[in-house]
Design a protein around this motif. Structure first.
Motif, PDB file in Angstrom:
ATOM      1  N   ARG A  82      14.188  15.846 -12.589  1.00 23.77           N
ATOM      2  CA  ARG A  82      13.685  14.501 -12.893  1.00 23.77           C
ATOM      3  C   ARG A  82      12.161  14.431 -12.703  1.00 23.77           C
ATOM      4  O   ARG A  82      11.608  15.068 -11.818  1.00 23.77           O
ATOM      5  CB  ARG A  82      14.376  13.504 -11.976  1.00 23.77           C
ATOM      6  CG  ARG A  82      14.071  12.076 -12.266  1.00 23.77           C
ATOM      7  CD  ARG A  82      14.963  11.177 -11.427  1.00 23.77           C
ATOM      8  NE  ARG A  82      14.473   9.818 -11.555  1.00 23.77           N
ATOM      9  CZ  ARG A  82      14.587   8.899 -10.615  1.00 23.77           C
ATOM     10  NH1 ARG A  82      15.201   9.168  -9.496  1.00 23.77           N
ATOM     11  NH2 ARG A  82      14.106   7.703 -10.807  1.00 23.77           N
ATOM     12  N   LEU A  84       9.015  12.039 -11.740  1.00 21.99           N
ATOM     13  CA  LEU A  84       8.787  10.817 -10.981  1.00 21.99           C
ATOM     14  C   LEU A  84       7.331  10.391 -11.086  1.00 21.99           C
ATOM     15  O   LEU A  84       6.430  11.235 -11.059  1.00 21.99           O
ATOM     16  CB  LEU A  84       9.112  11.056  -9.504  1.00 21.99           C
ATOM     17  CG  LEU A  84      10.469  11.682  -9.198  1.00 21.99           C
ATOM     18  CD1 LEU A  84      10.491  12.240  -7.792  1.00 21.99           C
ATOM     19  CD2 LEU A  84      11.557  10.654  -9.393  1.00 21.99           C
ATOM     20  N   CYS A 114      13.638  14.616  -5.335  1.00 18.62           N
ATOM     21  CA  CYS A 114      13.712  13.157  -5.472  1.00 18.62           C
ATOM     22  C   CYS A 114      14.600  12.582  -4.376  1.00 18.62           C
ATOM     23  O   CYS A 114      15.349  13.307  -3.702  1.00 18.62           O
ATOM     24  CB  CYS A 114      14.214  12.770  -6.863  1.00 18.62           C
ATOM     25  SG  CYS A 114      15.956  13.162  -7.181  1.00 18.62           S
TER      26      CYS A 114
END
Length: 120
Positions: A82, A84, A114
């Motif tokens: 992911r 961020l 994360c």
């Protein structure tokens, strides 16, 4: 702005995260079945150059695109991949203050886990 450019920009604006060109292409194909990947890349280049989006380069994976054009940093989750958003303040000004050297531009790649991956 052409219909396809507007559609690609809309895909990014409606996204909840950062998208790769392939993800954008798959979503654009739903609305424009005849669209080709080159059109997506050309459009992403145009939208980046015009200041509508940010291009996030990665060292060893696909690049991503951010609907928020304001300059900010990003972190990549080493576990799930992911991307961020990270606000580290004005790093260029801090660097100049400490070194006396002015920065024209910079790219910073942070690797982290994360919050979701930290709890699992």
């Amino acid at each position: 702005m052409t219909q396809k450019r507007a559609a690609i920009l809309q895909i990014l604006r409606e996204s909840e995260g950062h998208l790769s060109a392939d993800e954008i292409f798959r979503r654009a194909k739903e609305k424009y079945p005849g669209i080709v990947l080159a059109t997506v890349y050309n459009t992403l280049h145009y939208l980046t150059e015009e200041g509508h989006i940010l291009h996030i380069r990665t060292a060893d994976g696909p690049d991503f695109y951010d609907k928020t054009p304001k300059k900010h940093e990003h972190a990549f989750c080493s576990s799930c991949g992911r991307v961020l958003d990270v606000d580290l303040g004005d790093l260029a000004a801090e660097f100049t203050k400490r070194t006396g050297i002015e920065i024209d531009s910079y790219e910073l790649i942070l690797h982290t886990r994360c919050s979701h991956c930290q709890t699992t």
